[in-house]
Design an enzyme around this catalytic site. Structure first.
Site, mmCIF file in Angstrom:
data_model
loop_
_atom_site.group_PDB
_atom_site.id
_atom_site.type_symbol
_atom_site.label_atom_id
_atom_site.label_comp_id
_atom_site.label_asym_id
_atom_site.label_seq_id
_atom_site.Cartn_x
_atom_site.Cartn_y
_atom_site.Cartn_z
ATOM 1 N N PHE A 151 64.177 33.787 62.472
ATOM 2 C CA PHE A 151 63.765 33.225 61.876
ATOM 3 C C PHE A 151 64.430 33.397 60.802
ATOM 4 O O PHE A 151 65.251 32.291 59.815
ATOM 5 C CB PHE A 151 62.562 32.505 60.874
ATOM 6 C CG PHE A 151 61.878 33.745 60.399
ATOM 7 C CD1 PHE A 151 62.011 33.028 59.584
ATOM 8 C CD2 PHE A 151 61.183 34.610 60.924
ATOM 9 C CE1 PHE A 151 61.467 34.029 58.057
ATOM 10 C CE2 PHE A 151 60.311 36.089 59.871
ATOM 11 C CZ PHE A 151 60.987 35.146 58.469
ATOM 12 N N LYS A 175 68.971 29.663 72.231
ATOM 13 C CA LYS A 175 67.656 29.393 71.804
ATOM 14 C C LYS A 175 67.492 30.078 69.693
ATOM 15 O O LYS A 175 67.246 30.798 69.954
ATOM 16 C CB LYS A 175 67.680 30.383 72.393
ATOM 17 C CG LYS A 175 65.572 29.863 72.794
ATOM 18 C CD LYS A 175 64.355 29.861 72.149
ATOM 19 C CE LYS A 175 63.538 30.897 71.500
ATOM 20 N NZ LYS A 175 62.783 30.771 70.457
ATOM 21 N N GLU A 178 62.075 29.371 66.454
ATOM 22 C CA GLU A 178 60.840 27.810 66.672
ATOM 23 C C GLU A 178 60.453 27.672 65.173
ATOM 24 O O GLU A 178 60.015 27.021 65.255
ATOM 25 C CB GLU A 178 59.726 28.378 67.461
ATOM 26 C CG GLU A 178 58.594 29.327 67.371
ATOM 27 C CD GLU A 178 59.088 30.090 68.313
ATOM 28 O OE1 GLU A 178 60.791 31.339 67.966
ATOM 29 O OE2 GLU A 178 58.300 31.323 68.820
ATOM 30 N N ARG A 179 60.136 28.702 64.908
ATOM 31 C CA ARG A 179 59.975 28.734 63.117
ATOM 32 C C ARG A 179 60.746 27.415 62.057
ATOM 33 O O ARG A 179 60.447 26.699 61.655
ATOM 34 C CB ARG A 179 59.469 29.832 62.178
ATOM 35 C CG ARG A 179 58.220 30.460 62.977
ATOM 36 C CD ARG A 179 57.809 31.793 62.328
ATOM 37 N NE ARG A 179 58.184 32.821 63.191
ATOM 38 C CZ ARG A 179 58.088 33.661 62.753
ATOM 39 N NH1 ARG A 179 57.352 34.147 61.708
ATOM 40 N NH2 ARG A 179 58.905 34.725 63.650
ATOM 41 N N SER A 228 62.766 40.490 65.830
ATOM 42 C CA SER A 228 62.285 42.825 65.641
ATOM 43 C C SER A 228 62.367 43.396 66.665
ATOM 44 O O SER A 228 62.776 43.068 67.618
ATOM 45 C CB SER A 228 60.712 41.478 65.620
ATOM 46 O OG SER A 228 60.419 41.412 66.913
ATOM 47 N N CYS A 283 66.883 41.079 57.197
ATOM 48 C CA CYS A 283 66.888 42.291 57.697
ATOM 49 C C CYS A 283 67.803 43.820 56.893
ATOM 50 O O CYS A 283 67.701 44.605 57.371
ATOM 51 C CB CYS A 283 67.395 42.825 59.104
ATOM 52 S SG CYS A 283 69.492 42.198 59.488
ATOM 53 N N GLU A 384 58.209 48.145 59.389
ATOM 54 C CA GLU A 384 59.089 46.718 58.564
ATOM 55 C C GLU A 384 57.854 45.906 58.089
ATOM 56 O O GLU A 384 56.989 45.669 59.201
ATOM 57 C CB GLU A 384 60.050 45.957 59.461
ATOM 58 C CG GLU A 384 60.529 45.133 58.841
ATOM 59 C CD GLU A 384 60.853 44.201 59.317
ATOM 60 O OE1 GLU A 384 61.110 43.985 60.795
ATOM 61 O OE2 GLU A 384 62.987 44.273 59.179
HETATM 62 P P1 NAD Z 1 61.025 38.011 65.864
HETATM 63 O O1 NAD Z 1 61.349 39.404 67.053
HETATM 64 O O2 NAD Z 1 59.702 37.236 66.063
HETATM 65 O O3 NAD Z 1 61.472 36.309 67.087
HETATM 66 C C1 NAD Z 1 62.732 36.631 67.172
HETATM 67 C C2 NAD Z 1 63.418 35.432 68.271
HETATM 68 O O4 NAD Z 1 62.826 36.361 69.724
HETATM 69 C C3 NAD Z 1 63.462 34.234 68.746
HETATM 70 O O5 NAD Z 1 63.727 33.264 68.733
HETATM 71 C C4 NAD Z 1 61.741 34.126 68.977
HETATM 72 O O6 NAD Z 1 61.205 32.915 69.144
HETATM 73 C C5 NAD Z 1 62.012 34.732 69.848
HETATM 74 N N1 NAD Z 1 60.963 35.629 70.389
HETATM 75 C C6 NAD Z 1 59.327 36.181 69.970
HETATM 76 N N2 NAD Z 1 58.339 36.749 71.043
HETATM 77 C C7 NAD Z 1 59.468 36.443 71.347
HETATM 78 C C8 NAD Z 1 58.066 37.416 73.189
HETATM 79 N N3 NAD Z 1 56.718 37.906 72.945
HETATM 80 N N4 NAD Z 1 58.996 37.397 73.953
HETATM 81 C C9 NAD Z 1 60.216 36.417 73.836
HETATM 82 N N5 NAD Z 1 61.164 36.072 72.969
HETATM 83 C C10 NAD Z 1 60.453 36.007 71.823
HETATM 84 O O7 NAD Z 1 62.007 37.884 64.997
HETATM 85 P P2 NAD Z 1 61.367 36.622 63.554
HETATM 86 O O8 NAD Z 1 60.106 37.418 63.374
HETATM 87 O O9 NAD Z 1 61.954 35.008 64.115
HETATM 88 O O10 NAD Z 1 62.772 37.821 63.019
HETATM 89 C C11 NAD Z 1 62.350 38.555 61.595
HETATM 90 C C12 NAD Z 1 62.943 40.215 63.050
HETATM 91 O O11 NAD Z 1 64.368 39.533 63.033
HETATM 92 C C13 NAD Z 1 62.575 41.410 61.551
HETATM 93 O O12 NAD Z 1 62.594 42.318 62.674
HETATM 94 C C14 NAD Z 1 64.172 41.384 61.109
HETATM 95 O O13 NAD Z 1 64.558 42.755 60.860
HETATM 96 C C15 NAD Z 1 65.085 41.470 62.735
HETATM 97 N N6 NAD Z 1 66.402 40.764 62.350
HETATM 98 C C16 NAD Z 1 67.282 41.854 62.245
HETATM 99 C C17 NAD Z 1 68.562 40.898 62.008
HETATM 100 C C18 NAD Z 1 69.549 42.321 62.341
HETATM 101 O O14 NAD Z 1 70.648 42.438 62.704
HETATM 102 N N7 NAD Z 1 69.009 43.848 62.358
HETATM 103 C C19 NAD Z 1 68.908 40.254 61.584
HETATM 104 C C20 NAD Z 1 68.041 39.421 61.210
HETATM 105 C C21 NAD Z 1 66.657 39.455 61.843
#
Ligand code: NAD
Length: 498
Positions: A151, A175, A178-179, A228, A283, A384
Site C-alpha cells: 500500500f 495485483k 487492496e488498501r 511485509s 520501507c 517494524e
Molecule cells: P503486505 O505484506 O500486507 O501486503 C503486500 C501485498 O501482499 C498486498 O498486495 C496484499 O494484498 C498481499 N497480501 C497481504 N496479505 C497476504 C496474504 N496473507 N497472502 C497473500 N498475499 C497477501 O504489506 P503492506 O502492509 O501493504 O506494505 C507495507 C510493508 O511493505 C512493510 O513491511 C514495508 O516495509 C514493506 N515494503 C517493502 C519494500 C521493499 O522494497 N523492501 C518497499 C515498500 C514496502
C-alpha cells in the site's frame, strides 16, 4: 449514496468483477469509506491470466525499439496527468501531495530507464569460437509475469516492476494493494492510451486468494513481490515451489548511526524527514537512530524533541502539512499499540504522538513519537512499526553501532552521519545491509542502479530495476551457429575449442 466499485483492468479496459467479495477503501483524512474494491474470485483470476497469456507472444515479438516508444508515450502521459495521479495516491494512501508527486517521479524514472531497452537487452556475440562456428547469447521475455505490490507506494513500486517487465516484452498481471487500488487502474489506462496493446498490462484487484493463484498458476512465469516480510517469505516459497522465478522484497528496520563528529544540524533535518515523512510508512524510513556517546545523544534528543512536537499533522491535500494520516484505522491502532508497548518495556517516551491534537478528528491521524533509551531487547527496536515513531538507542562506541545493525533481522537501508571519511568507508564496507547512505538518510538507488535489501528484507536473487530488472524479466538463450562449408568427420568426444 452508492459508493464506487473499483474495476479490474482486462484487455485494455475497465472490467467489472465477477466476485461479490469486496473490501472497503477509506479516505484516511476523514475516516470514511470512499469506495469498494472487489476481491477477485477464481473467475476473475482466470479471465485476467487468460487475457495476459493471449497477449504476451505478440508483445514479446515486437522490436525492443517499438516497445520503448510505447513506454516513452506512457511516461509522457503519466507526467501530463501527474496532478491527477498525485491526488489519487494521496486520497487513498494519505501521504501529502508533494510526497505523492515525489513517488510518482521516482517511479517514472524507472520507466525512463526502461526506454533504453534496445541497448539494455543486447546480447553477446563471439565470432569464430571454433573453426567456422559463431556463438551468440540473447535475452528473451519470460511470458506472463505477476507484480504484487504494497500500500505504501501505490505508483512507485508498481512502476519499478512494470517498466522493465513491459520493456523486456512480457505481459503483466498487476495485483495492487487492496488498501489503495485506484492508482494502478489509472496507470494501466494511461498505458493503453499510450498505445500499449490490450492484455499486456492487466490489473487484478484482490487479496490473498489472487496472490496465491498468481504464485501457483503454471502460466505465470515470474513473480515480483514487495510487502511485509511474512508475506514476502510466503510468496517466495510458494512461487519457487511452483517453479517460478521470484523476487520478494520484505520489511525493514533502518538504522541511522550518528558519530560524535556528525554535523548536528544536518543530522536533525535528515532524521526529521526520514523518520516522519510519509508518516513513517516507507520501507526506507529511518526508525532507529543509534547515537554514539551520551553528549551527542543528549544534544540530538533535545533538538529532535522540539521539532517532533512541532510537526504539522493534518489533511494531506493542505499545503504545508508535514504528515497526513496513516492508511487505515487498524494500522494507526497497531502503531499506537507499539507506542504503548515501548512505555511498558521501559523506554523513555520523549514525545507522545497519541496526544497530538490531530488525533481528535475522525481521520486516521497520529502525531510523531520519539523514544529515548531504547534497547535491543524491546519490541519497538526489534519489530517494524511502519509509523511515525523514532527510537534512539545510545551506545558508547562506533563498533557497537555497527554490531547492532549487523545483528538485526532486517537489512534494507542504513545510514551513517559523520565527518570522518575513513570511519564512514569502513562502516559502508562492513555493514550487512543492501543500501547504505553516508550523510544521506534515505539512500534509495536511482532507476539505473538496483534496489534491494539483505537478510529478511528480501528473498530471491535479483533486485528491483537497474540491470537486475532486465535480468529478472528475461531469460538467456545461447545460439551456436555453423554454416555448411564442408562437413567435418563425426566427433564422439566432448567438443573443445580448436
Ligand atoms: P503486505 O505484506 O500486507 O501486503 C503486500 C501485498 O501482499 C498486498 O498486495 C496484499 O494484498 C498481499 N497480501 C497481504 N496479505 C497476504 C496474504 N496473507 N497472502 C497473500 N498475499 C497477501 O504489506 P503492506 O502492509 O501493504 O506494505 C507495507 C510493508 O511493505 C512493510 O513491511 C514495508 O516495509 C514493506 N515494503 C517493502 C519494500 C521493499 O522494497 N523492501 C518497499 C515498500 C514496502
Amino acid at each position: 449514496m452508492t459508493l464506487p466499485r473499483i474495476p479490474h483492468i482486462v484487455a485494455g479496459a475497465r472490467h467489472d468483477a465477477h466476485s461479490t467479495r469486496t473490501a472497503p477503501v477509506y479516505d484516511p483524512c476523514t475516516g470514511e469509506v470512499a469506495a469498494y474494491v472487489p476481491l477477485a474470485d477464481a473467475v476473475d483470476i482466470e479471465t485476467v491470466i487468460a487475457n495476459a497469456t493471449a497477449a504476451a507472444p505478440a508483445w514479446g515479438a515486437r522490436s525492443a525499439l517499438d516497445r520503448a516508444r510505447v513506454l516513452f508515450r506512457w511516461r509522457e502521459l503519466c507526467l501530463s496527468h501527474a496532478d491527477e495521479l498525485a491526488q489519487l495516491i494521496s486520497r487513498e494512501h494519505g501521504k501529502v501531495i508533494a510526497d505523492a508527486r515525489g513517488e510518482l517521479q521516482r517511479g517514472l524514472e524507472v520507466v525512463e530507464f526502461a526506454t533504453g531497452i534496445p541497448h539494455l537487452i543486447k546480447g553477446e556475440f563471439s565470432d569464430n569460437v571454433a573453426r567456422g562456428i559463431d556463438m551468440q547469447s540473447m535475452r528473451q521475455p519470460l511470458g506472463v509475469t505477476a507484480a504484487i505490490t504494497p500500500f505504501n507506494f501505490p505508483a512507485m513500486v508498481p512502476l519499478w516492476m512494470l517498466g522493465p517487465a513491459l520493456a523486456c516484452g512480457n505481459a503483466v498481471v498487476l495485483k495492487p494493494s487492496e488498501r489503495d487500488p485506484s492508482t494502478a487502474v489509472r496507470l494501466a489506462e494511461l498505458f493503453h492510451e499510450a498505445g500499449g496493446p490490450p492484455g499486456v498490462l492487466n490489473v487484478l484487484q484482490g487479496d490473498a486468494e489472487a496472490v496465491n493463484a498468481l504464485c501457483t498458476d503454471p502460466r505465470i512465469q515470474a513473480v515480483s513481490f514487495v510487502g511485509s516480510t511474512p508475506i514476502a517469505r510466503h510468496v517466495y516459497e510458494t512461487s519457487a515451489r511452483h517453479g517460478k522465478r521470484v523476487q520478494a522484497m520484505g520489511g525493514a528496520k533502518n538504522h541511522l548511526v550518528v558519530l560524535p563528529d556528525a554535523d548536528l544540524d544536518m543530522t536533525v533535518e535528515s532524521l526529521m524527514g526520514a523518520a516522519y515523512g510519509s508518516a513513517g510508512e516507507r520501507c526506507m524510513a529511518i526508525s532507529v537512530a543509534v547515537v554514539v556517546g551520551d553528549a551527542t545523544a543528549d544534544a540530538l534528543v533535545a533538538r529532535l524533541a522540539d521539532r517532533v512536537r512541532g510537526l504539522r499533522v493534518g489533511a494531506s491535500h493542505v499545503d504545508g502539512n508535514d504528515m497526513g494520516p496513516l492508511v487505515t484505522a487498524v494500522h494507526r491502532d497497531r502503531v499506537m499499540g507499539y507506542v504503548a508497548a515501548g512505555v511498558t518495556e521501559g523506554a523513555t517516551l520523549v514525545v507522545d504522538g497519541r496526544t497530538h491534537p490531530a488525533t481528535q478528528g475522525a481521520g486516521f491521524f497520529l502525531g510523531g513519537s520519539l523514544f529515548d533509551h531504547v534497547t535491543a531487547e524491546m519490541s519497538i527496536y526489534r519489530e517494524e512499526i511502519f509509523g511515525p515513531v523514532l527510537c534512539i538507542v545510545r551506545v558508547d562506541f562506533a563498533a557497537e553501532a555497527l554490531a547492532l545493525c549487523n545483528a538485526h533481522q532486517y537489512g534494507n537501508g542504513v545510514a551513517i552521519f559523520t565527518r570522518n571519511g575513513g570511519a564512514a568507508r569502513e562502516f559502508a564496507h562492513r555493514v550487512q545491509c543492501g543500501m547504505v547512505g553516508i550523510n544521506v538518510p534515505i539512500p534509495v538507488p536511482l532507476a539505473y542502479y538496483s534496489f534491494g535489501g539483505w537478510k529478511d528484507s528480501a528473498f530471491g536473487d535479483h533486485n528491483q530495476h537497474g540491470m537486475d530488472g532486465v535480468r529478472f524479466y528475461t531469460r538467456v538463450k545461447t545460439v551456436t551457429t555453423r554454416w555448411p562449408v564442408g562437413a567435418d568427420a563425426a566427433s564422439f568426444t566432448m567438443p573443445v575449442l580448436r
